[in-house]
Design an enzyme around this catalytic site. Structure first.
Site, PDB file in Angstrom:
ATOM      1  N   GLY A  13       0.874  -1.170   0.000  1.00 47.95           N
ATOM      2  CA  GLY A  13       0.000   0.000   0.000  1.00 47.95           C
ATOM      3  C   GLY A  13       0.908   1.216   0.000  1.00 47.95           C
ATOM      4  O   GLY A  13       2.003   1.169  -0.562  1.00 47.95           O
ATOM      5  N   GLU A  14       0.468   2.304   0.622  1.00 51.21           N
ATOM      6  CA  GLU A  14       1.333   3.480   0.767  1.00 51.21           C
ATOM      7  C   GLU A  14       1.831   3.548   2.208  1.00 51.21           C
ATOM      8  O   GLU A  14       1.036   3.713   3.130  1.00 51.21           O
ATOM      9  CB  GLU A  14       0.580   4.761   0.401  1.00 51.21           C
ATOM     10  CG  GLU A  14       0.770   5.193  -1.034  1.00 51.21           C
ATOM     11  CD  GLU A  14       2.233   5.226  -1.493  1.00 51.21           C
ATOM     12  OE1 GLU A  14       2.527   4.631  -2.552  1.00 51.21           O
ATOM     13  OE2 GLU A  14       3.087   5.813  -0.784  1.00 51.21           O
ATOM     14  N   SER A  15       3.136   3.485   2.378  1.00 48.19           N
ATOM     15  CA  SER A  15       3.678   3.458   3.738  1.00 48.19           C
ATOM     16  C   SER A  15       3.402   4.769   4.468  1.00 48.19           C
ATOM     17  O   SER A  15       3.214   4.780   5.686  1.00 48.19           O
ATOM     18  CB  SER A  15       5.176   3.175   3.701  1.00 48.19           C
ATOM     19  OG  SER A  15       5.881   4.228   3.058  1.00 48.19           O
ATOM     20  N   CYS A  34       6.478  -4.979   0.617  1.00 49.80           N
ATOM     21  CA  CYS A  34       6.594  -3.649   0.001  1.00 49.80           C
ATOM     22  C   CYS A  34       6.451  -2.542   1.047  1.00 49.80           C
ATOM     23  O   CYS A  34       7.349  -2.328   1.851  1.00 49.80           O
ATOM     24  CB  CYS A  34       5.589  -3.528  -1.138  1.00 49.80           C
ATOM     25  SG  CYS A  34       5.955  -2.156  -2.254  1.00 49.80           S
ATOM     26  N   ARG A  54      12.655   4.024  -0.111  1.00 49.93           N
ATOM     27  CA  ARG A  54      11.369   4.017  -0.818  1.00 49.93           C
ATOM     28  C   ARG A  54      11.569   4.284  -2.315  1.00 49.93           C
ATOM     29  O   ARG A  54      12.485   4.995  -2.693  1.00 49.93           O
ATOM     30  CB  ARG A  54      10.422   5.080  -0.249  1.00 49.93           C
ATOM     31  CG  ARG A  54       9.921   4.775   1.154  1.00 49.93           C
ATOM     32  CD  ARG A  54       9.033   5.889   1.685  1.00 49.93           C
ATOM     33  NE  ARG A  54       7.810   6.028   0.932  1.00 49.93           N
ATOM     34  CZ  ARG A  54       7.250   7.189   0.595  1.00 49.93           C
ATOM     35  NH1 ARG A  54       7.823   8.330   0.940  1.00 49.93           N
ATOM     36  NH2 ARG A  54       6.139   7.218  -0.092  1.00 49.93           N
ATOM     37  N   ILE A 113       6.228  -3.410  -7.402  1.00 49.05           N
ATOM     38  CA  ILE A 113       5.396  -2.261  -7.777  1.00 49.05           C
ATOM     39  C   ILE A 113       5.871  -1.027  -7.029  1.00 49.05           C
ATOM     40  O   ILE A 113       5.742  -0.962  -5.809  1.00 49.05           O
ATOM     41  CB  ILE A 113       3.910  -2.563  -7.509  1.00 49.05           C
ATOM     42  CG1 ILE A 113       3.479  -3.744  -8.400  1.00 49.05           C
ATOM     43  CG2 ILE A 113       3.052  -1.330  -7.786  1.00 49.05           C
ATOM     44  CD1 ILE A 113       2.079  -4.203  -8.201  1.00 49.05           C
ATOM     45  N   ARG A 114       6.458  -0.079  -7.766  1.00 46.75           N
ATOM     46  CA  ARG A 114       7.071   1.101  -7.126  1.00 46.75           C
ATOM     47  C   ARG A 114       7.819   0.637  -5.877  1.00 46.75           C
ATOM     48  O   ARG A 114       7.659   1.177  -4.781  1.00 46.75           O
ATOM     49  CB  ARG A 114       6.008   2.151  -6.776  1.00 46.75           C
ATOM     50  CG  ARG A 114       5.488   2.929  -7.992  1.00 46.75           C
ATOM     51  CD  ARG A 114       4.365   3.893  -7.618  1.00 46.75           C
ATOM     52  NE  ARG A 114       4.699   4.731  -6.493  1.00 46.75           N
ATOM     53  CZ  ARG A 114       5.145   5.989  -6.562  1.00 46.75           C
ATOM     54  NH1 ARG A 114       5.276   6.571  -7.742  1.00 46.75           N
ATOM     55  NH2 ARG A 114       5.432   6.672  -5.497  1.00 46.75           N
ATOM     56  N   HIS A 119       5.660  -8.323  -4.141  1.00 43.13           N
ATOM     57  CA  HIS A 119       4.331  -8.848  -3.812  1.00 43.13           C
ATOM     58  C   HIS A 119       4.142 -10.268  -4.341  1.00 43.13           C
ATOM     59  O   HIS A 119       3.814 -10.431  -5.509  1.00 43.13           O
ATOM     60  CB  HIS A 119       3.252  -7.966  -4.446  1.00 43.13           C
ATOM     61  CG  HIS A 119       3.319  -6.540  -4.019  1.00 43.13           C
ATOM     62  ND1 HIS A 119       2.818  -6.098  -2.826  1.00 43.13           N
ATOM     63  CD2 HIS A 119       3.852  -5.453  -4.627  1.00 43.13           C
ATOM     64  CE1 HIS A 119       3.026  -4.804  -2.708  1.00 43.13           C
ATOM     65  NE2 HIS A 119       3.662  -4.385  -3.788  1.00 43.13           N
ATOM     66  N   GLU A 169       1.664 -11.892  -3.174  1.00 44.91           N
ATOM     67  CA  GLU A 169       0.209 -12.017  -3.049  1.00 44.91           C
ATOM     68  C   GLU A 169      -0.510 -11.551  -4.307  1.00 44.91           C
ATOM     69  O   GLU A 169      -1.664 -11.933  -4.537  1.00 44.91           O
ATOM     70  CB  GLU A 169      -0.282 -11.247  -1.804  1.00 44.91           C
ATOM     71  CG  GLU A 169      -0.311  -9.715  -1.927  1.00 44.91           C
ATOM     72  CD  GLU A 169       1.048  -9.050  -1.727  1.00 44.91           C
ATOM     73  OE1 GLU A 169       2.067  -9.774  -1.643  1.00 44.91           O
ATOM     74  OE2 GLU A 169       1.104  -7.799  -1.671  1.00 44.91           O
TER      75      GLU A 169
END
Lengths: 192, 299
Positions: free
Chosen positions: A49-51, A81, A110, A139-140, A175, A177
């Site tokens: 997600g977004e940390s 991530c 990051r 992903i990013r 990821h 998942e």
């Protein structure tokens, strides 16, 4: 055999994908958004997600203390991530007051590979889970730029550690998942 | 990369995957680098870089186009969360420009003046993912067929009136439930009715959900609006004019982020809704003339 209880920190991110993998392995899963929901858990997934978003919510709802207490009491973490950014000892290119759980002795940067156009599906060799490479998505993604002496490197990507283990904590910069390969989740569950 | 096997960028999985990471979050419209920093500080999962928020586009009229690349670059430089930007419907060159800038997501948006009244951008040709608006299941599936990696409701942007977003979210959900109740031999006719491919219709009938993430957008102005959309089944929220057209943007932005996470906890919603100052004034979307409605563009 006692029922292993696993939680997913469900403040934001790809909670659903982790839930699907864990349930496919026959594991009882609980979403965690409140401190009381940590009670009785053996493992906690900190998802992608977004940390920075998760960090702000942890601060606003005073979850840092209860999380640290639970980990000190033996709770094991699987982080992917953004989750791995939160789990690090040091965060590079984060917000100045970003939350750190300090679960592993690692330094994480990051967005280390750039923006979304650098996001990629990768077949990653992870000998700890078997000879067949694991399909995963970066992903990013962050990178683990430094690891302490107690940290075991399970896999690398672009010459940086991408999957590491310290004690019963397992931290991934990618990821599994998203692609649905259950082997890393199984490895995590086997340590509970 | 000797220790690794195959590496592939720009796949459907990584395009849809970034949207999966945004779930449970709020994507905020910003028009300056300062606003982008406020959004990031409040806990936004991404920002939408724009020259004008929809409320101003509505008020000022004229042709609304892709933003100046220098503004988009300044916003990309100001924050570390993903940055999205809008291109006009069917304007594949604006999309090429946004891809060249290295934007993280492109919104092919009805908020801008459409460049093509027949065709949308062929989104499969791009390595950067696209999000598109939809009012119902047929529109959503047509956009996914064209390569959209994320769907949002159209709502009625720039009004601060949530009624159209509610209508669109309910319409998509009802469309999915209807497909789930059909026999296999009835799906071809349903696909024809929806104007969507049989393959996608079969997939949705089986899984009971869209194959991509589905956010709400268009008129969300309060924490309760955000939680309403989440309880109706959306995966997250876009908030456009609702934040920076309000009296206290930072406070309101934080509250909307918190309400999106704790959407089903009324005690927390009550707490975060307190003392936010003036919401955006807004326009009732039922008072708009048909030609003023943006949602009818690009169906």
């Amino acid at each position: 055999m006692s029922a292993v209880k696993v939680g997913i920190l469900a403040l934001q991110g790809d909670v659903r994908e982790h839930r699907q993998v864990l349930e496919s392995l026959g594991v009882e899963v609980r979403q965690v958004r409140l401190a009381a929901e940590l009670e009785g858990l053996a493992g906690l997934v900190v998802p992608g997600g977004e940390s920075t978003t998760m960090s702000r919510l942890i601060q606003r709802f005073d979850l840092l203390g209860p999380l640290q207490e639970a980990f000190a009491g033996g709770l094991a973490a699987l982080t992917t991530c953004a989750g791995t950014i939160l789990a690090a000892r040091e965060i590079r290119d984060g917000l100045p007051d970003q939350v750190r759980l300090e679960l592993l002795d690692i330094v994480v940067r990051r967005n280390a590979f750039g923006r979304q156009r650098e996001s990629a599906e990768v077949l990653l060799e992870i000998p700890a889970v078997g000879p067949e490479p694991v399909p995963v998505a970066f992903i990013r993604a962050p990178a683990i730029e430094e690891v302490g002496p107690g940290v075991e490197i399970l896999a690398s990507y672009r010459d940086e550690p991408a999957a590491v283990r310290q004690g019963h904590h397992l931290a991934l910069t990618f990821h599994p998942e998203i692609t649905g390969d259950p082997r890393l989740h199984r490895l995590f569950l086997s340590g509970l | 990369m000797s220790q690794n096997g195959h590496v592939e960028t720009g796949t459907a999985r990584v395009k849809r995957g970034l949207a999966e990471m945004l779930k449970g979050g709020v994507i905020m419209d910003v028009v300056t680098p300062d606003q982008a920093e406020i959004a990031q500080e409040a806990g936004a999962v991404a920002v939408m870089a724009l020259e004008r928020v929809p409320a101003d586009i509505r008020a000022q009229g004229g042709v609304a186009r892709m933003s100046d690349p220098s503004l988009i670059k300044a916003i990309m430089g100001a924050v570390s969360i993903p940055v999205m930007a809008k291109c006009r419907i069917g304007h594949f060159v604006e999309a090429q420009v946004l891809e060249a800038l290295g934007i993280d997501y492109i919104d092919e948006s009805e908020v801008l003046t459409p460049a093509d009244e027949e065709n949308h951008v062929d989104k499969w040709q791009f390595k950067i993912p696209f999000v598109c608006g939809a009012r119902n299941l047929g529109e959503a599936l047509r956009r996914i067929s064209e390569g959209a990696a994320m769907i949002r409701t159209k709502g009625e942007a720039g009004t601060g009136d949530v009624v159209e977003a509610v209508r669109h979210m309910r319409s998509v959900s009802q469309g999915i439930r209807r497909l789930q109740g059909l026999r296999g031999d009835e799906l071809a006719s349903a696909a024809k009715e929806l104007g969507a491919s049989l393959e996608l219709v079969r997939e949705v009938a089986t899984t009971g959900k869209l194959p991509v993430v589905n956010f709400s957008a268009g008129g969300i102005a309060t924490p309760a609006d955000a939680a309403l959309m989440m309880q109706l089944g959306c995966d997250g929220n876009f908030v456009g004019s609702g934040i920076f057209k309000s009296g206290n943007p930072l406070l309101r932005a934080k509250a909307i982020v918190q309400a999106t996470t704790y959407f089903d906890k009324p005690e927390i919603l009550a707490e975060v809704s307190e003392g936010l100052g003036e919401p955006m004034v807004g326009i009732s979307s039922s008072s708009l003339r048909p030609e003023e409605l943006l949602a009818g563009r690009g169906i």
